[in-house]
Design a protein around this motif. Structure first.
Motif, PDB file in Angstrom:
ATOM      1  N   ALA A 169       0.811  -1.210   0.000  1.00  0.00           N
ATOM      2  CA  ALA A 169       0.000   0.000   0.000  1.00  0.00           C
ATOM      3  C   ALA A 169       0.842   1.258   0.000  1.00  0.00           C
ATOM      4  N   SER A 170       2.122   1.157   0.366  1.00  0.00           N
ATOM      5  CA  SER A 170       2.949   2.360   0.379  1.00  0.00           C
ATOM      6  C   SER A 170       3.441   2.726  -1.016  1.00  0.00           C
ATOM      7  N   ASN A 171       2.830   2.082  -2.057  1.00  0.00           N
ATOM      8  CA  ASN A 171       3.068   2.489  -3.448  1.00  0.00           C
ATOM      9  C   ASN A 171       4.512   2.531  -3.886  1.00  0.00           C
ATOM     10  N   PRO A 172       5.297   1.480  -3.672  1.00  0.00           N
ATOM     11  CA  PRO A 172       6.588   1.485  -4.343  1.00  0.00           C
ATOM     12  C   PRO A 172       6.390   1.063  -5.800  1.00  0.00           C
ATOM     13  N   SER A 173       7.474   0.941  -6.519  1.00  0.00           N
ATOM     14  CA  SER A 173       7.399   0.412  -7.878  1.00  0.00           C
ATOM     15  C   SER A 173       6.924  -1.047  -7.809  1.00  0.00           C
ATOM     16  N   PRO A 174       6.178  -1.540  -8.827  1.00  0.00           N
ATOM     17  CA  PRO A 174       5.599  -2.896  -8.718  1.00  0.00           C
ATOM     18  C   PRO A 174       6.601  -4.009  -8.420  1.00  0.00           C
ATOM     19  N   TYR A 175       7.857  -3.829  -8.899  1.00  0.00           N
ATOM     20  CA  TYR A 175       8.873  -4.853  -8.584  1.00  0.00           C
ATOM     21  C   TYR A 175       8.984  -5.082  -7.093  1.00  0.00           C
ATOM     22  N   TYR A 176       8.961  -3.986  -6.325  1.00  0.00           N
ATOM     23  CA  TYR A 176       9.125  -4.081  -4.879  1.00  0.00           C
ATOM     24  C   TYR A 176       7.806  -4.340  -4.193  1.00  0.00           C
ATOM     25  N   GLY A 177       6.726  -3.868  -4.796  1.00  0.00           N
ATOM     26  CA  GLY A 177       5.425  -4.136  -4.192  1.00  0.00           C
ATOM     27  C   GLY A 177       5.086  -5.612  -4.183  1.00  0.00           C
ATOM     28  N   VAL A 178       5.574  -6.331  -5.194  1.00  0.00           N
ATOM     29  CA  VAL A 178       5.215  -7.747  -5.289  1.00  0.00           C
ATOM     30  C   VAL A 178       5.854  -8.541  -4.148  1.00  0.00           C
ATOM     31  N   VAL A 179       6.951  -8.023  -3.610  1.00  0.00           N
ATOM     32  CA  VAL A 179       7.553  -8.672  -2.432  1.00  0.00           C
ATOM     33  C   VAL A 179       6.550  -8.654  -1.282  1.00  0.00           C
ATOM     34  N   TRP A 181      11.623   1.415  -0.967  1.00  0.00           N
ATOM     35  CA  TRP A 181      11.198   1.911   0.332  1.00  0.00           C
ATOM     36  C   TRP A 181      12.130   2.942   0.929  1.00  0.00           C
ATOM     37  N   GLY A 182      13.253   3.276   0.273  1.00  0.00           N
ATOM     38  CA  GLY A 182      14.088   4.344   0.794  1.00  0.00           C
ATOM     39  C   GLY A 182      13.593   5.697   0.345  1.00  0.00           C
ATOM     40  N   ASN A 183      12.713   5.669  -0.666  1.00  0.00           N
ATOM     41  CA  ASN A 183      12.190   6.898  -1.239  1.00  0.00           C
ATOM     42  C   ASN A 183      11.254   7.587  -0.254  1.00  0.00           C
ATOM     43  N   TRP A 184      11.339   8.932  -0.150  1.00  0.00           N
ATOM     44  CA  TRP A 184      10.565   9.647   0.864  1.00  0.00           C
ATOM     45  C   TRP A 184       9.066   9.544   0.613  1.00  0.00           C
ATOM     46  N   ARG A 185       8.662   9.487  -0.657  1.00  0.00           N
ATOM     47  CA  ARG A 185       7.231   9.402  -0.955  1.00  0.00           C
ATOM     48  C   ARG A 185       6.654   8.110  -0.406  1.00  0.00           C
ATOM     49  N   VAL A 186       7.419   7.014  -0.621  1.00  0.00           N
ATOM     50  CA  VAL A 186       6.951   5.699  -0.167  1.00  0.00           C
ATOM     51  C   VAL A 186       6.912   5.656   1.347  1.00  0.00           C
ATOM     52  N   VAL A 187       7.924   6.256   1.986  1.00  0.00           N
ATOM     53  CA  VAL A 187       7.965   6.287   3.454  1.00  0.00           C
ATOM     54  C   VAL A 187       6.755   7.054   3.990  1.00  0.00           C
ATOM     55  N   GLY A 188       6.425   8.159   3.294  1.00  0.00           N
ATOM     56  CA  GLY A 188       5.274   8.937   3.732  1.00  0.00           C
ATOM     57  C   GLY A 188       3.990   8.140   3.689  1.00  0.00           C
ATOM     58  N   TYR A 189       3.733   7.469   2.558  1.00  0.00           N
ATOM     59  CA  TYR A 189       2.548   6.622   2.444  1.00  0.00           C
ATOM     60  C   TYR A 189       2.530   5.554   3.533  1.00  0.00           C
ATOM     61  N   GLY A 190       3.742   4.960   3.766  1.00  0.00           N
ATOM     62  CA  GLY A 190       3.820   3.882   4.751  1.00  0.00           C
ATOM     63  C   GLY A 190       3.440   4.363   6.139  1.00  0.00           C
ATOM     64  N   LEU A 191       3.983   5.545   6.522  1.00  0.00           N
ATOM     65  CA  LEU A 191       3.665   6.079   7.843  1.00  0.00           C
ATOM     66  C   LEU A 191       2.185   6.413   7.948  1.00  0.00           C
ATOM     67  N   GLY A 192       1.614   6.925   6.867  1.00  0.00           N
ATOM     68  CA  GLY A 192       0.186   7.234   6.881  1.00  0.00           C
ATOM     69  C   GLY A 192      -0.647   5.995   7.150  1.00  0.00           C
ATOM     70  N   PHE A 193      -0.315   4.893   6.478  1.00  0.00           N
ATOM     71  CA  PHE A 193      -1.104   3.682   6.681  1.00  0.00           C
ATOM     72  C   PHE A 193      -0.878   3.077   8.054  1.00  0.00           C
ATOM     73  N   VAL A 194       0.347   3.218   8.585  1.00  0.00           N
ATOM     74  CA  VAL A 194       0.592   2.752   9.958  1.00  0.00           C
ATOM     75  C   VAL A 194      -0.316   3.511  10.920  1.00  0.00           C
ATOM     76  N   LEU A 195      -0.460   4.819  10.674  1.00  0.00           N
ATOM     77  CA  LEU A 195      -1.350   5.623  11.512  1.00  0.00           C
ATOM     78  C   LEU A 195      -2.793   5.124  11.424  1.00  0.00           C
ATOM     79  N   VAL A 196      -3.227   4.790  10.179  1.00  0.00           N
ATOM     80  CA  VAL A 196      -4.599   4.295  10.000  1.00  0.00           C
ATOM     81  C   VAL A 196      -4.800   3.007  10.783  1.00  0.00           C
ATOM     82  N   VAL A 197      -3.797   2.107  10.707  1.00  0.00           N
ATOM     83  CA  VAL A 197      -3.909   0.828  11.416  1.00  0.00           C
ATOM     84  C   VAL A 197      -3.961   1.047  12.921  1.00  0.00           C
ATOM     85  N   CYS A 198      -3.134   1.982  13.425  1.00  0.00           N
ATOM     86  CA  CYS A 198      -3.140   2.245  14.870  1.00  0.00           C
ATOM     87  C   CYS A 198      -4.501   2.768  15.311  1.00  0.00           C
TER      88      CYS A 198
END
Lengths: 173, 346
Positions: A20-30, A82-99
């Protein structure tokens, strides 16, 4: 055992977060692979082993493999991992939603952590998923035909969409 | 489009709709919705124009999200209550999720953003299917569960749909987008009354389907896609343009035409339920829609000033009008005196 199932649940959330943190599909498939492997384990803890095996084979071994082949045809020159700031931002947002969800819903009430198996620890004679498959082919044959038609329809729709090479709906790569 | 593909798509549309509206089990309802979504994708993208492809993609994404939410709602209800009956949706989270999912499916505000663009990307006939046939299964599910859903939320969805449908339609010049916003606004009226008298929702849906089919078929006959084309279309079929004016005003809800019947009965029922502010607000908001219907009707019947009155009908005529358009136009303008009979039918 309970702790292992909770660990599987946490890994599932991490895998879904990876997608959900929207990386490139290569990494998302992991993330997809992790989520599906772990959810197979979680399904077994519920007691439905056949469905878990079917998920493993069809989803992981069929659809994900096809997805990886399709994605390899349309690669990014600069993929965002996942080192990209955009992806990190999305990731933190979803962590907040889960919390927020855990705080509001409660760990056991809504997220069903630590519940017993589907057939209440062996109360029925047949495993529920195997019995369900048997019903699917006998009393539930109407649904079987409808589901079969739905899958055939997917094939026809996809063939109709890509018919015509570059004149089709999806550009020939 | 390839005739075999068209046959498979249309048969699957009918099959999917029949499955959902006749089902008692959530999984069967979901299956029918998915079959519908899949079957209409080639119909939306059949012209292979980039806008049509984009419309097909937007339609698929929004409808799949909504289907996934319906599945999630039914499964959480099944987990907590142990049964999959559509009419027995009891878990409050499931009810909320289902309301949001059906709102996405139908195109109610605030999930309406896909609808005008999807309609604009499809042909007029496909747009007709999207506005009428594809709305039937979600409304059926909402009717079956209407007693368990939150009435305040439904009223909010209804009033905001009437507001946005009227307001956003004001600046449109493309007829398909105008009809999209008209559909959003009519859906708002349908949802307003569903918690109190579901028969009126069925009545509104049936009459709306009839009127909007008449308008879409009339537009498809003269191939009018924007207002400027409608200005000069009177020379081709003057009679059709004159009757289309009446059909459009019927859609707007003007008495003494048929379109007034659902609005009248809904306002009466809302007032009986002590919801007078809702009734007032929603009828004021449909005045916004009346403006663009009037503009469409005006464009339909105007005879362009630079042409003299001797500039008669074009001598090369179109092929004869289909009977269906004539029947639907007649019923959508003249059914109001039969209201007592029609109320007993629903």
């Amino acid at each position: 055992m309970t702790y292992f199932v909770i660990f599987l649940g946490i890994c599932f959330m991490l895998g879904v977060l990876a997608v959900a943190s929207n990386p490139s599909p290569y990494y998302g498939v992991v993330g997809l692979v992790l989520a599906s492997v772990v959810s197979c384990g979680w399904l077994m803890s519920l007691g439905v082993s056949f469905v878990s095996l079917a998920l493993f084979m069809i989803y992981l071994g069929g659809m994900l493999v096809v997805f990886v082949y399709s994605v390899s045809l349309a690669a990014d020159p600069y993929p965002e991992a996942w080192g990209n700031w955009r992806v990190v931002g999305y990731g933190l947002g979803f962590v907040l939603v889960v919390c927020v969800g855990v705080v509001l819903g409660g760990f056991v009430d809504f997220w069903k952590v630590g519940v017993s198996t589907v057939d209440s620890g062996g109360a029925s004679l047949v495993r529920l998923d195997f019995g369900g498959v048997a019903v699917f082919y006998s009393w539930g044959v109407g649904l079987f035909l409808v589901a079969g038609w739905g899958l055939l329809l997917v094939l026809f729709v996809v063939l109709e969409l890509v018919r015509g090479l570059s004149r089709g709906a999806i550009r020939a790569v | 489009m390839n005739p075999h593909a068209k046959l498979i798509s249309s048969m699957s549309l009918i099959m999917g709709t029949s499955i959902t509206i006749s089902s008692n089990h959530w999984i069967l309802a979901w299956t029918g919705l998915e079959i519908n979504t899949l079957a209409i994708i080639p119909l939306i993208s059949k012209s292979h124009h980039p806008r049509a492809i984009e419309a097909a993609v937007k339609y698929f994404l929004t409808q799949s999200t909504a289907s996934a939410l319906i599945l999630f709602s039914s499964m959480s209800n099944a987990w907590s209550t142990g049964q999959w009956d559509i009419t027995q949706l009891n878990h409050p989270t499931s009810c909320l999720l289902l309301t949001m999912a059906i709102a996405i499916k139908l195109g109610l505000v605030p999930f309406h953003f896909w609808f005008p663009e999807v309609l604009q990307g499809s042909s007029l006939t496909t747009a007709l299917l999207l506005s009428t046939l594809m709305k039937l299964p979600p409304i059926t599910l909402l009717l079956l569960t209407s007693q368990s859903l939150n009435p305040t939320l439904l009223t909010f969805l209804a009033i905001s749909s009437a507001l946005v449908g009227g307001w956003m339609g004001l600046n449109q010049t493309q007829t398909r987008k105008i009809l999209a916003f008209s559909s959003i606004s009519h859906l708002g009226w349908m949802i307003a009354i569903i918690a109190y008298n579901p028969q009126l929702t069925i009545l509104t849906f049936a009459l709306y389907t009839m009127m909007t089919t008449a308008v879409f078929l009339s537009l498809a006959q003269i191939k009018v896609l924007k207002l400027s084309t409608m200005l000069i279309s009177w020379t081709k079929t003057p009679m059709l343009n004159a009757t289309m004016m009446l059909t459009l005003l019927s859609l707007a809800g003007l008495p003494p035409l048929t379109g007034f019947m659902p609005k009248w009965l809904i306002i009466q029922e809302l007032t009986k339920q002590e919801m007078t502010p809702t009734a007032t607000i929603i009828s004021m908001l449909s005045l916004l829609g009346l403006f663009f219907y009037l503009r469409l009707a005006y464009h339909s019947t105007i005879t362009l000033p630079p042409n003299s009155s001797n500039h008669m009908k074009l001598w090369r005529t179109n092929k004869a009008l289909s009977t269906l358009t004539a029947i639907l136009t007649a019923t959508s303008t003249s059914l109001l005196p039969l209201s007592p009979l029609i109320i007993t039918m629903f």
